[in-house]
Design a protein around this motif. Structure first.
Motif, mmCIF file in Angstrom:
data_model
loop_
_atom_site.group_PDB
_atom_site.id
_atom_site.type_symbol
_atom_site.label_atom_id
_atom_site.label_comp_id
_atom_site.label_asym_id
_atom_site.label_seq_id
_atom_site.Cartn_x
_atom_site.Cartn_y
_atom_site.Cartn_z
ATOM 1 N N VAL A 212 -4.181 -85.529 6.962
ATOM 2 C CA VAL A 212 -5.257 -86.860 7.602
ATOM 3 C C VAL A 212 -4.812 -88.329 9.102
ATOM 4 C CG1 VAL A 212 -5.437 -88.756 6.309
ATOM 5 C CG2 VAL A 212 -5.623 -86.741 5.478
ATOM 6 N N GLN B 14 -8.860 -86.371 2.341
ATOM 7 C CA GLN B 14 -8.780 -87.657 1.497
ATOM 8 C C GLN B 14 -8.647 -86.967 -0.062
ATOM 9 O OE1 GLN B 14 -7.338 -90.310 2.894
ATOM 10 N NE2 GLN B 14 -7.181 -90.733 1.400
ATOM 11 N N LYS C 288 -1.125 -85.558 4.108
ATOM 12 C CA LYS C 288 -1.468 -86.886 4.406
ATOM 13 C C LYS C 288 -1.244 -86.999 6.144
ATOM 14 C CE LYS C 288 -0.299 -90.251 0.291
ATOM 15 N NZ LYS C 288 0.828 -90.861 0.064
ATOM 16 N N ASN D 170 -6.207 -87.951 -3.281
ATOM 17 C CA ASN D 170 -6.513 -87.994 -4.113
ATOM 18 C C ASN D 170 -6.536 -87.398 -6.014
ATOM 19 O OD1 ASN D 170 -6.734 -90.024 -2.390
ATOM 20 N ND2 ASN D 170 -9.238 -90.253 -2.439
#
Length: 423
Positions: free
Chosen positions: A86, A50, A83, A54
């Motif tokens: 994630v 994550q 993503k 970012n």
């Protein structure tokens, strides 16, 4: 529910205490610790990816601003890949957390250091006895004969209207029942307990909060159309007042009392030990509940035991107090004292109250907390006791106070009942 950090930091001690409760799956402790390790690894991987997302997202904006479209597209592709990762990690984390919570719910509360070892009721320890011996007159009979003689409880009509274990109290029997309830509530409120009339059904979250679920599904009546459960005791709705609550430390202890009917599916077969009022599917009870500071819960437990002992003494009934052994304790309790009264007509002891300290087992499920002087959030402790359960108290009064002309009413009940004798 036990806290994972306790299992992790005091593993050997936890297993030793579980053995006192005759728990047969100590390997669950190791499984929970392993699941918590896996959860932490997944969380660390999630946080790392994550953070990359970012950082890359900010970089994309900078690259686009500088006209570096090709590099920006590469960064977008990297973000998309991360993503996806994630998303996969989130699914694994949710699955691991669910399994962890399910296994935690399978662990009973740990018995306190004072709980005696033992497997069954025969191993319970008599703490003390009280009250005077009862000498019955020659024609004395058990309470199921007395209620028929004086026409005060109707089992047959209750069975017709609902089913076995759902009696009608009638006439002077209903009045005596009401007198006992009112006296118990007055006695408790005079000692500082706040009276409640709670809902007699609760939702699933409330049943989980106090530990009825998932341990006692088969013992409760379930209203499947709405998902509600009929309460087995007013402890359930009253304790849940403080679910998801942070209590002010200055408000502790919270002391509550409530009357309610209680519904139990497990009334069992009808024989000599469960005849008459000895065991019912619906019965009445007055309960006391405390939410306390963790440093004060054992002091509160002692005070509750003494409070209930004085109440039984006021009814002029012979009694004894039992310190329950590990094998006879409830799933959620850390310490339990039972009160029993002696039935002279049946020549047996009848349980009329349990007084238990749950420590933080319930409040961890309930998320009932307080902030201490340093601002740190801590779990409270919860306790409850029967003050008192009506059917066997009524049976004891009828049997032990019977005479050739009627049934003597204990002195403290006479102002409520309006007479010194039931005849």
């Amino acid at each position: 529910m036990l806290q994972v950090n306790v299992l992790r930091q005091q593993t050997a001690w936890v297993k030793e205490r579980l053995a006192v409760k005759n728990f047969k799956q100590p390997e669950l402790v190791d499984e929970i610790i392993a699941l918590d390790d896996e959860r932490k690894k997944l969380q660390a991987a999630f946080d790392t990816i994550q953070s990359k997302i970012n950082t890359a997202s900010k970089e994309i904006g900078r690259l686009m601003g500088q006209g570096k479209k090709e590099e920006a597209e590469a960064a977008k592709a990297e973000v998309a890949t991360n993503k996806t990762a994630v998303g996969e990690l989130t699914e694994k984390m949710n699955s691991t957390e669910k399994t962890l919570q399910e296994k935690l719910l399978q662990l009973p509360n740990l018995p306190s250091a004072t709980v005696p070892p033992g497997k069954s009721a025969e191993d319970n320890v008599v703490v003390r006895t009280g009250g005077s011996d009862v000498t019955l007159y020659e024609g004395a009979v058990p309470h199921w004969d007395l209620i028929e003689k004086y026409n005060i409880v109707d089992f047959e009509t209750g069975s017709k209207v609902t089913g076995r274990g759902f009696p009608f109290y009638k006439g002077k029997g209903a009045k005596l029942q009401r007198s006992l309830i009112q006296y118990f509530l007055d006695y408790n409120t005079a000692a500082g307990y706040t009276e409640f009339i709670p809902p007699f059904m609760v939702n699933e979250a409330s049943a989980y909060g106090t530990g009825q679920l998932p341990d006692k599904e088969g013992q409760m009546y379930h209203i499947t159309a709405d998902g509600f459960y009929l309460i087995p005791t007013s402890e359930v709705p009253v304790t849940n007042i403080y679910r998801d609550t942070i209590v002010k430390e200055t408000e502790l202890p919270v002391m509550m009392t409530a009357y309610s009917p209680c519904f139990r599916r497990e009334a069992g077969s009808f024989g000599k030990d469960v005849r008459g009022l000895n065991r019912l599917h619906q019965f009445e009870k007055v309960e006391i509940v405390q939410i306390t500071h963790p440093d004060k819960s054992y002091e509160a437990h002692t005070a509750m035991v003494e409070h209930i002992e004085r109440l039984i003494q006021s009814l002029e009934l012979p009694y004894r107090i039992l310190h329950l052994c590990g094998g006879d304790m409830s799933f959620t309790s850390a310490l339990t004292y039972d009160f029993e009264i002696f039935s002279a007509a049946q020549q047996r002891w009848l349980e009329v109250s349990s007084v238990s300290n749950f420590e933080s087992y319930q409040t961890n499920r309930l998320k009932c907390r307080f902030k201490d002087a340093s601002g740190k959030t801590q779990l409270t402790h919860s306790l409850n006791g029967s003050s008192l359960a009506l059917p066997r108290i009524l049976a004891g009064i009828l049997e032990n106070n019977q005479t050739a002309t009627g049934i003597k009413i204990p002195f403290v009940l006479q102002p409520y009942f309006g007479a010194a004798e039931l005849s």
